[in-house]
Design an enzyme around this catalytic site. Structure first.
Site, PDB file in Angstrom:
ATOM      1  N   THR A 117      41.678  14.897  62.802  1.00 36.42           N
ATOM      2  CA  THR A 117      42.878  15.398  62.142  1.00 36.42           C
ATOM      3  C   THR A 117      42.684  15.577  60.644  1.00 36.42           C
ATOM      4  O   THR A 117      41.927  14.821  60.016  1.00 36.42           O
ATOM      5  CB  THR A 117      44.060  14.439  62.372  1.00 36.42           C
ATOM      6  OG1 THR A 117      45.219  14.929  61.681  1.00 36.42           O
ATOM      7  CG2 THR A 117      43.756  13.042  61.847  1.00 36.42           C
ATOM      8  N   TYR A 141      48.469   6.480  62.558  1.00 42.15           N
ATOM      9  CA  TYR A 141      47.836   7.551  63.324  1.00 42.15           C
ATOM     10  C   TYR A 141      46.585   8.064  62.620  1.00 42.15           C
ATOM     11  O   TYR A 141      45.495   8.143  63.214  1.00 42.15           O
ATOM     12  CB  TYR A 141      48.814   8.708  63.549  1.00 42.15           C
ATOM     13  CG  TYR A 141      48.109   9.989  63.925  1.00 42.15           C
ATOM     14  CD1 TYR A 141      47.451  10.090  65.152  1.00 42.15           C
ATOM     15  CD2 TYR A 141      48.065  11.077  63.058  1.00 42.15           C
ATOM     16  CE1 TYR A 141      46.775  11.253  65.502  1.00 42.15           C
ATOM     17  CE2 TYR A 141      47.395  12.237  63.402  1.00 42.15           C
ATOM     18  CZ  TYR A 141      46.743  12.323  64.621  1.00 42.15           C
ATOM     19  OH  TYR A 141      46.065  13.459  64.960  1.00 42.15           O
TER      20      TYR A 141
END
Length: 332
Positions: A117, A141
């Site tokens: 990400t 996350y």
């Protein structure tokens, strides 16, 4: 080529699977359906289960000994949820993936394309980042992805794996052939919220208006999910070539459009597609939010020959087409 796609019943994994099929390859899907949708696996080789289930992985490789690579899309991805449930995110995204790596090594599958990400980057002065930019993950996350990238690099150093880690920016849209799209009815990202407000006649919340951007709203790099999927196919097809150009056998690549779009500009794109302006109100940032960034994707362009084809407006249009189709022909 036969490829194991974990998380292959989710938004990105199912689109990658479609792109693989279109390119003449065979995906073998593994998904526990916690967030994925079984309908997205129709007509495809599918195993329902967890990536940490060693017996199931052994069965998959026994039944498909010609699997040559893995695309690992299995993860929880909602930033505010990770702030509220950090242990769940570390368990699902880190602990179970460590188990999964052991199962792959035991079965001799060493090529991996890993879903990472852009949320792990810190902000730069102009909001653009490349693969060497500073990492400053601001949510559990994002930290799970940083941890997994380090673990993967350590595994690569032992000779157990070769890895291409793809750092996604902000996927939008749907499969242009409308085979799959967002599987969740109420996604947490900006475009999903816009669609929900548009359908329900609600007011959209601009979460954060004091960021140091050109209009005060957060900035993101919105990449069409089909462009993202095409990059995965290119990474798999050119995997050995990329590894030959990567001395340490661990390659990181950004996948983004290369353009920054603010939330207000996304609202403008939404209005251009729908023909009507969506009412909006300014609110505080969500937990874990950051100002954002956009990509410099030099490695993907140079090593994969990959260039995004679709615009932000295309992404909005395809997302709306999928939503209309999903409302009439699918269940959640």
């Amino acid at each position: 080529m036969k490829v194991l796609v974990t998380g292959g019943a989710g938004f990105i994994g199912s689109t990658v699977s479609s792109a693989l099929i279109d390119a003449g390859h065979t995906p073998v899907i593994l998904d526990n359906l916690v967030t994925g949708r079984e309908a997205f696996t129709a007509g495809r080789i599918f195993y329902r289960g967890d990536i940490a289930d060693g017996a199931l992985l052994d069965q998959i490789f026994a039944e498909h000994p010609d699997i040559t690579a893995t695309v690992n899309c299995a993860a929880l991805i909602v930033v505010p949820e990770s702030v509220a449930q950090p242990l769940r995110y570390y368990r699902e995204n880190v602990a179970k993936t460590i188990d999964f790596l052991g199962h792959l090594a035991r079965n001799g599958c060493r090529r991996m394309v890993f879903s990472s990400t852009a949320a792990l980057y810190g902000a730069s002065d102009d909001f653009s980042v490349d693969e060497d930019s500073v990492l400053e993950p601001s949510s559990p996350y994002a930290r799970t992805k940083v941890m997994m990238e380090q673990i993967l690099a350590d595994c690569v150093a032992t000779g157990e794996l070769d890895v291409i880690s793809l750092r996604y920016f902000n996927p939008i849209g749907a499969d242009p052939k409308m085979r799959t799209g967002l599987q969740l009815r109420y996604p947490s990202h900006a475009l999903g919220k816009m669609i929900q407000c548009w359908e329900n006649g609600d007011t959209f919340q601009i979460t954060g208006v004091d960021w140091p951007t050109r209009d005060g709203s957060g900035i993101r790099d919105y990449i069409h999910v089909w462009d993202l999927a095409a990059a995965h196919v290119a990474a798999l097809e050119k995997f050995d070539e990329v590894m030959a150009a990567t001395p340490d056998r661990y390659r990181v690549m950004n996948l983004g459009s290369g353009e920054g779009t603010t939330v207000r500009e996304l609202l403008d794109a939404f209005a251009a597609v729908t023909g009507e302006k969506l009412p909006a109100v300014e609110t505080d940032p969500r937990p874990g939010d950051v100002v954002g960034a956009f990509a410099r994707s030099r490695h993907a362009r140079a090593l994969l020959g990959w260039t995004p084809r679709f615009s932000v407006e295309d992404g909005v249009r395809h997302a709306l087409q999928w939503r209309a189709l999903d409302n009439t022909t699918h269940t959640s």
